[in-house]
Design an enzyme around this catalytic site. Structure first.
Site, short mmCIF file in Angstrom:
data_model
loop_
_atom_site.label_atom_id
_atom_site.label_comp_id
_atom_site.label_asym_id
_atom_site.label_seq_id
_atom_site.Cartn_x
_atom_site.Cartn_y
_atom_site.Cartn_z
N CYS A 64 -9.63 21.67 18.45
CA CYS A 64 -9.54 21.91 19.89
C CYS A 64 -9.01 20.69 20.63
O CYS A 64 -9.74 20.02 21.38
CB CYS A 64 -10.89 22.32 20.42
SG CYS A 64 -11.46 23.81 19.61
N GLU A 65 -7.76 20.36 20.39
CA GLU A 65 -7.08 19.24 21.04
C GLU A 65 -5.60 19.60 21.08
O GLU A 65 -5.05 20.01 20.05
CB GLU A 65 -7.17 17.95 20.21
CG GLU A 65 -8.54 17.44 19.93
CD GLU A 65 -9.02 16.42 20.96
OE1 GLU A 65 -8.22 15.99 21.82
OE2 GLU A 65 -10.20 16.06 20.88
N GLY A 84 0.85 -1.19 0.00
CA GLY A 84 0.00 0.00 0.00
C GLY A 84 0.88 1.24 0.00
O GLY A 84 1.10 1.88 -1.02
#
Ligand code: LLP
Length: 430
Positions: free
Chosen positions: A358-359, A291
């Site tokens: 918001c982290e 992949g």
């Protein structure tokens, strides 16, 4: 480097992305033009880079009996799939949804392998009706379900058991899959019994042995630890009267994100075929499910600096892409190179490149020396694999657009999501 190129260093591992006259290009297209025309965040892929990655496998294979099934979970955009289908690739799928994508681009079902630990009956049914090449089965419960589904629709399911060889792939724990403690595969010690179960079930035909030990492997030796165990198993199966046609070694070859020197497909294949010959198993066909190594360095993520913010401890470049667009940094502490599309050439400062979500975990890169200003466009490197496919809508952020460059042309291959797209299907109480 041709005469028009400036002294900007090439991007690590990215063929077909380079600076021309001080502007980062994908093939013949300036990335600044794409950002202007299409906005950011924007995933940009290079068609030539996809072909180049494919050709590395094709050239390594030569006349040997190898089927490459693109591990499409890495990037399942239809345009990407269509390129690989045109090049003759098979596909490694892990869901009914991925099957639909392959069929939508006219991929050959006879070159599809269906992997995954939790296949549902409807997914098995659709894969059987499509005529997939093989199911990589991960448990005896799955064998029983598959046999039932096959019988009910009057088909025979060709199966390979995914064996867990209990080898350490020496990669990030979240992308290591071949250890006993991982949920994947059937323990190598129980494999013979599982094959006997498979042989006794009416809807199944045994065709192969499969493993996938992990992803972003930068050392080749874990493949060979696994290979020897699989070849021992194939010998034991032969003693028990169970004949194997193919061996599937999964995906996993790493790419260069920074200074890694991953093994090449040729290095892997040459040694695998040496071992097959040495063990008297030269008749086996081989399958691979790469992949990342086919798409990872064929793409970048463009993002625009919104604000620069400085405090005592850090400098922050707050950009318009976030963890919802590219999850890898925060999920795996993964390193992605970041560079200005139009470098300013000054000394710069050390920045954390962070998104608007918001982290505190919303970051794309830490401690990078960059000479940047507000509104500058940055390219996040090696974003072609496990980028857009892992994107989400956290903080009600529409997913990015995707564009494929082809020479001096470009094609939008996925529109930017709209707010109508985001609200579709939701409703309030009457
Ligand atoms: N085959 C199977 C059965 C797999 O589980 C995988 C990847 C592949 C093939 C393709 O492996 P590759 O050649 O891409 O290494 N999201 C993570 C990677 C997860 C890989 C999961 N399985 C990341 O961003 O690093």
């Amino acid at each position: 480097m041709n005469a028009r190129q400036t002294a900007q260093p090439e991007l690590a591992g990215h063929p077909h992305f380079h600076y021309v006259d001080g502007v980062l290009h994908a093939e013949g297209v300036p990335l600044s033009d794409l950002a202007d025309a299409l906005g950011t965040p924007l995933y940009v892929y290079s068609r030539a880079a996809l072909h180049a990655a494919w050709n590395t496998y094709r050239d390594a294979i030569g006349e040997r009996p190898v089927l490459v099934c693109y591990g499409m979970k890495a990037n399942s955009n239809l345009a990407v799939l269509k390129e690989f289908a045109r090049l003759g690739a098979g596909f490694d799928i892990v869901s009914g949804g991925e099957l639909k994508r392959v069929l939508a681009v006219g991929g050959d079902p006879a070159k599809i392998v269906f992997s995954g630990v939790g296949k549902q009956a409807w997914e098995m049914h659709e894969a059987l009706m499509a005529g997939v090449k093989c199911f990589n089965v991960e448990s005896t419960a799955e064998l029983a379900r598959l046999s039932d589904v096959a019988q009910a629709c009057g088909r025979t399911a060709r199966v390979s058991l995914r064996v867990n060889p209990d080898v350490d792939a020496q990669t990030h724990p979240y992308i290591s899959t071949g250890l006993k403690e991982n949920k994947f595969g059937i323990a190598i010690d129980e494999a013979l019994e599982a094959y006997q179960t498979a042989a006794s079930l009416p809807g199944l035909q045994i065709v192969g042995v499969d493993c996938h030990i992990g992803s972003q492997l930068t050392d080749i030796s874990p493949y060979f630890d696994a290979l020897e165990k699989l070849l021992d198993l194939i010998d034991r199966l032969a003693d028990a009267g169970i004949r194997i046609e193919h061996l599937d070694l999964g995906g996993g070859l790493g790419i260069r994100y920074t200074d890694e020197v991953p093994p090449s497909p040729r290095a892997l294949l040459d040694r695998v075929f040496d071992r097959l010959q040495a063990r008297g198993l030269g008749h086996l066909h081989l399958m691979l499910e790469p992949g990342r190594s086919l798409v990872g360095n064929a793409g970048v993520l463009l993002t625009t600096v919104q604000f620069l913010k400085h405090n005592d401890a850090r400098n922050f470049a707050i950009v318009d892409a976030a963890m919802n667009d590219l999850l890898r940094p925060t999920l795996y502490q993964a390193y992605h190179g970041v560079r200005a599309v139009v470098p300013r050439g000054g000394a710069g400062q050390v920045y954390d490149v962070v998104g608007p979500v918001c982290e505190s975990g919303d970051w794309l890169a830490k401690e990078r020396l960059l000479d940047i200003q507000q509104d500058d466009v940055l390219a996040v490197e090696s974003a072609g694999a496990y980028g857009m496919v892992m994107a989400g809508n956290y903080n009600t952020r529409p997913r990015a657009a995707e564009v494929m460059v082809d020479g001096t042309q470009y094609h939008v291959v996925r529109q930017r999501e709209t707010f109508d797209d985001l609200l579709r299907g939701e409703s309030t109480l009457p």
